[in-house]
Design an enzyme around this catalytic site. Sequence first.
Site, PDB file in Angstrom:
ATOM      1  CB  CYS A 336      -0.989  -0.035   1.156  1.00 59.22           C
ATOM      2  SG  CYS A 336      -2.406   1.068   0.893  1.00 59.22           S
ATOM      3  CG  HIS A 433      -3.985  -3.369   3.374  1.00 60.24           C
ATOM      4  ND1 HIS A 433      -2.805  -2.948   3.939  1.00 60.24           N
ATOM      5  CD2 HIS A 433      -4.604  -2.248   2.907  1.00 60.24           C
ATOM      6  CE1 HIS A 433      -2.712  -1.636   3.819  1.00 60.24           C
ATOM      7  NE2 HIS A 433      -3.785  -1.183   3.202  1.00 60.24           N
TER       8      HIS A 433
END
Length: 488
Positions: A336, A433
């Site tokens: 991310c 994630h």
Amino acid sequence: MKKLKSIMFVGTGSDVGKSIVNTGFCRIFKQDGYTPAPFKAQNMSLNSFATPEGFEIGRAQAVQAEACQLACHTDMNPILLKPTNDKSSQVVLNGKPVGTQTATEYFMGNNKAALFNEAIGAFRRLEQKYNPIVLEGAGSISELNLKSRDITNMRMAVETDAVTYLVADIDRGGVFASVFGSIHLLDEVERKQIKGILINKFRGDIKLFEEGRTILEELTGVPVIGVLPYFRDIHIEEEDSVSLEDKFKESHSSLINIAVIRLPRMANFTDFSVLEYDPRVHLYYTDRPTEIEKADIVIIPGSKNTISDLAHLRKIGIASSIVKAQKDGKKVIGICGGYQMMGETISDPQGIEGDLPLISGLGLLPINTVIENEKVTEQCHFKFKDYADVCSGYEIHMGQTSLKHPENYLNKLSQGKEDGYYLNEKCWGSYIHGILDNSVVIQDLLEGFNTEDINFDYNQFKEEQYNKLADAIRENVNMDLVYQHLSE
């Protein structure tokens, strides 16, 4: 099954164990044939999760939903505050961001009545479908300066008529004063809502606290429903970054050393929980160049303010250590915000993250990122590299990343999208994630090191931990009294 009253766990302070206790009771009610669901009106955390519908909630409520064997939903955490800096937070309402406010604007503004109504609406919807609702408070119930604007603790307990238990951490000391003071500072209506006290994190022989139990009951007029030991062998994903303080350790000579870069606004550190329990791995969080040099694998985690955190890494000399690690042949990956940092540039033309419109990245990947207002929040299924296994994870990010060589994507998503960038077997990044929760990804990450091949099933491990937690609570809590309270 008989309809039970709602149950709520509030605290004498932050990090006393409310989330873990809540999780354990969620699993107990599920084991006992009920249909429980978690609820926290307002959560402040950088650890969040995407619901199946593509909305965002606090990670703790997603974990609690997992303990209930439910898919998570925004009604379980209708208001989420995600700090962007020391004074401001992004406000997420019913799963979608509605703006950024300073603490003064949020807590002193006139919107709390509206937010409380939103929270009550979410609770009522859950109440129609599940039995019982397991509520969690936030911080201390006795913050008198904020109490009139509180929408999470005793106001919620009274409004929902929840059987409320006060959780206190005996390990930090001062348990008598904190319990007595917390209850004494409540008004009469709120005090009547407190049905018991739960002492948490007791070290040693619990029988030694029998006199303490009696003293507390005499002081407060409510029963101590249980004394929970300090768990050392039960591992539940934790919500608060305060829990990371024990994990800023150093490298270990005989295992695969994995260093997670410590960021000021690190988000979703639970991405690495699976590595904590892999017997081949020594995981540690660090912001020291010497510890990065000792690592076999370096991971740059997510961030709520990527540009600011990248500037911080440059300021303390960590950025050059990461680049050097990659040049020295160590594995370096980013997830991310960490993936964004690995690129050539990150631009923020709308000033969403701050006053810096452009910053140079680490230059490890030929990608460029533009921070945008629209937030991506969705669960996903994907294939990692060229493996046949179907993996799962979730995306929560603001920003779009362009690849100079689009054919070098890392993951192929089931809906046809592509994700991440694959430079080589030792350097890649991804927006996903939970990518490491997939065994094929872990096996690939640890490939090349002299270790035995272990197929560690993280989902099975988590199920075992929920059951162990439920067993420990049953052993140390008067569940007959709890069910009596819930049936009155």
